[in-house]
Structures are given as structure tokens and as C-alpha cells.
Design an enzyme around this catalytic site. Structure first.
Site, PDB file in Angstrom:
ATOM      1  N   LYS A 126       0.820  -1.226   0.000  1.00  0.00           N
ATOM      2  CA  LYS A 126       0.000   0.000   0.000  1.00  0.00           C
ATOM      3  C   LYS A 126       0.841   1.257   0.000  1.00  0.00           C
ATOM      4  O   LYS A 126       0.590   2.182  -0.770  1.00  0.00           O
ATOM      5  CB  LYS A 126      -0.898   0.044   1.246  1.00  0.00           C
ATOM      6  CG  LYS A 126      -2.092  -0.830   1.250  1.00  0.00           C
ATOM      7  CD  LYS A 126      -3.012  -0.496   2.419  1.00  0.00           C
ATOM      8  CE  LYS A 126      -2.305  -0.359   3.747  1.00  0.00           C
ATOM      9  NZ  LYS A 126      -1.649  -1.594   4.210  1.00  0.00           N
ATOM     10  N   LYS A 136      -2.786   9.469   6.958  1.00  0.00           N
ATOM     11  CA  LYS A 136      -3.001   8.122   7.494  1.00  0.00           C
ATOM     12  C   LYS A 136      -3.481   8.258   8.927  1.00  0.00           C
ATOM     13  O   LYS A 136      -2.878   8.983   9.725  1.00  0.00           O
ATOM     14  CB  LYS A 136      -1.706   7.310   7.425  1.00  0.00           C
ATOM     15  CG  LYS A 136      -1.865   5.852   7.867  1.00  0.00           C
ATOM     16  CD  LYS A 136      -0.679   5.026   7.400  1.00  0.00           C
ATOM     17  CE  LYS A 136      -0.873   3.560   7.752  1.00  0.00           C
ATOM     18  NZ  LYS A 136       0.033   2.683   6.987  1.00  0.00           N
ATOM     19  N   GLY A 168      -3.122  -2.116   7.218  1.00  0.00           N
ATOM     20  CA  GLY A 168      -3.404  -3.523   6.959  1.00  0.00           C
ATOM     21  C   GLY A 168      -4.364  -3.701   5.804  1.00  0.00           C
ATOM     22  O   GLY A 168      -4.324  -2.981   4.812  1.00  0.00           O
ATOM     23  N   ASN A 212       0.207  -5.500  -7.500  1.00  0.00           N
ATOM     24  CA  ASN A 212       1.585  -5.103  -7.198  1.00  0.00           C
ATOM     25  C   ASN A 212       2.547  -6.273  -7.427  1.00  0.00           C
ATOM     26  O   ASN A 212       2.146  -7.430  -7.434  1.00  0.00           O
ATOM     27  CB  ASN A 212       1.660  -4.619  -5.746  1.00  0.00           C
ATOM     28  CG  ASN A 212       2.955  -3.896  -5.460  1.00  0.00           C
ATOM     29  OD1 ASN A 212       3.578  -3.326  -6.361  1.00  0.00           O
ATOM     30  ND2 ASN A 212       3.381  -3.901  -4.208  1.00  0.00           N
TER      31      ASN A 212
END
Length: 227
Positions: free
Chosen positions: A16, A38, A119, A179
Site C-alpha cells: 500500500k 493516514k 493492513g 503489485n
């Protein structure tokens, strides 16, 4: 009015932060004033008596964002555990009011804001007096989302389960990004093909250790929504 997107993943350590940094970098290189936020970060390093928000620090460095990365994170914990457990271990009560205050402070500085989750999508942020799940934060700020998944074996299952949960929570998913993609790996090729053929969501890839995303800037701009 600012525009925003939320970056989540099919699990922990999927990439991420790496993808978030590349997205912001891509936009900022085209003179788009894009910032980062965040809500809670665990696994921070302590340097000279101060906790360093590693994810935020990485994003700021890659995307060339000025200022103190710690200012972009509401709660910073040293223990590398889930946010709700880190809060328990530190006797900290995570507050949605503080998260909202910090988010809007960041939002007021930028035209675009990229919010990174913790997460996977099913992540308790607080199990204290007021229960907070990651999806509560997404919905309060009315953010659409990108789902980051690993390109390898098992990603069809984990991606579809993640999307099903997000559908149940009425979260709009604008993009899936695989990814660590290898264009010569038959599993990666098949996974991308299957997801592209069976989902009504665009599927893009990010090569392993890439310095840039191979996604047109116009496509990235499209997925950010007014917030």
C-alpha cells in the site's frame, strides 16, 4: 473543493505505502497539489527519542512532499501490531474526532488528498469506548477506494473477498492494482486476465521495484472524487 481517494489492500505488507507514494509522485510531477494522510500507523521507529512514522516518511520522500511526515498521521505507535492493539498497549484512546480534525487540516492544504489505510480492509482501529473500523473512516470522509493486491498465487480469492466486504459496506472501488507484477509470470498474467474479465473494475499493474506507475495521469485523476 478537494478531491480524495483511499488506498487499501487485500492484506498486510502487500505494498500500500509503495503504491501510495507512486500515485502521489505521479500526480505531483504534473503539478497537481496532492497530499497524504493516514489515521493510525504502527511499527514506527524511535530515533533520538521521537517516533518516526515510517510509512509517511517514505511517501514524503518518494513524492517530494514538504514538511514533517509525522504531521500526516494522527496516531503513531512503535509496536508492529494492529492499530487497536497498539492503542491498548499504550493506553491510548483513539478518537474519531481527532482523526477528523487532522484529516480536514491536511485536506485544507491540498487540492487532492490520498489516504492510506492500515493492513487490509477489515482492520479494527479502536476497540475502546467507541469502536472504530477502517471502513468507518472511509465512509465518514466519503472516499472512493483503490484496492492493492499482490499479483501472485491466491490473489483472485483475496481480491474478490475484499471487494465483497467493501460492497457490503457501500464503499466504491475505482481501481484494482496488482503489485509486484511480472509480465513473464504465467500466474500473474492469468490473475490479471481473470480479474479483468470477471469484474467491472479496471485492473492495473505495478511492476516489482518500479520507480513509476504505468498508469496515465488522466486515469488517476478520474478516480479521485470531491470530498
Amino acid at each position: 473543493m478537494a478531491r480524495g481517494i483511499f488506498i487499501t489492500a487485500t492484506g498486510t505488507d502487500i505494498g500500500k505505502t509503495y503504491v501510495t507514494a507512486l500515485i502521489i509522485k505521479r500526480l505531483r510531477e504534473t503539478n497537481i497539489n496532492c497530499g497524504y494522510y493516514k489515521a493510525a500507523l504502527s511499527g514506527a521507529e524511535r530515533r533520538d527519542g521521537k517516533l518516526i512514522a515510517g510509512d509517511a516518511n517514505y511517501v514524503y520522500n518518494i513524492a517530494n512532499i514538504k514538511g514533517d511526515p509525522n504531521d500526516a498521521v494522527s496516531y503513531i505507535f512503535q509496536q508492529a501490531v494492529s492499530p487497536h492493539l497498539a492503542a491498548k498497549l499504550n493506553n491510548v484512546e483513539i478518537s474519531m474526532e481527532r482523526i477528523k480534525k487532522d484529516f480536514y487540516s491536511i485536506k485544507n492544504k491540498y487540492d487532492y488528498i490520498t489516504v492510506e489505510g492500515s493492513g487490509g480492509i477489515v482492520c479494527p482501529i479502536s476497540t475502546g469506548k467507541k469502536k472504530i473500523m477502517l471502513d468507518n473512516i472511509i465512509k465518514i470522509f466519503k472516499l472512493p477506494a483503490i484496492v492493492v493486491a499482490d499479483a501472485g498465487l491466491g490473489t483472485i480469492n483475496s481480491t474478490i473477498l475484499t471487494l465483497q466486504y467493501m460492497k457490503e459496506k457501500n464503499i466504491s472501488v475505482k481501481m484494482i492494482l496488482l503489485n509486484n507484477y511480472n509480465h513473464e509470470d504465467i500466474i500473474h498474467i492469468e490473475n490479471k486476465g481473470y480479474l479483468s474479465d470477471n469484474l467491472l473494475i479496471p485492473v492495473y499493474t505495478c511492476n516489482k521495484n518500479a520507480n513509476n506507475l504505468e498508469i496515465p495521469v488522466e486515469k488517476l485523476i478520474e478516480i479521485y472524487e470531491e470530498i
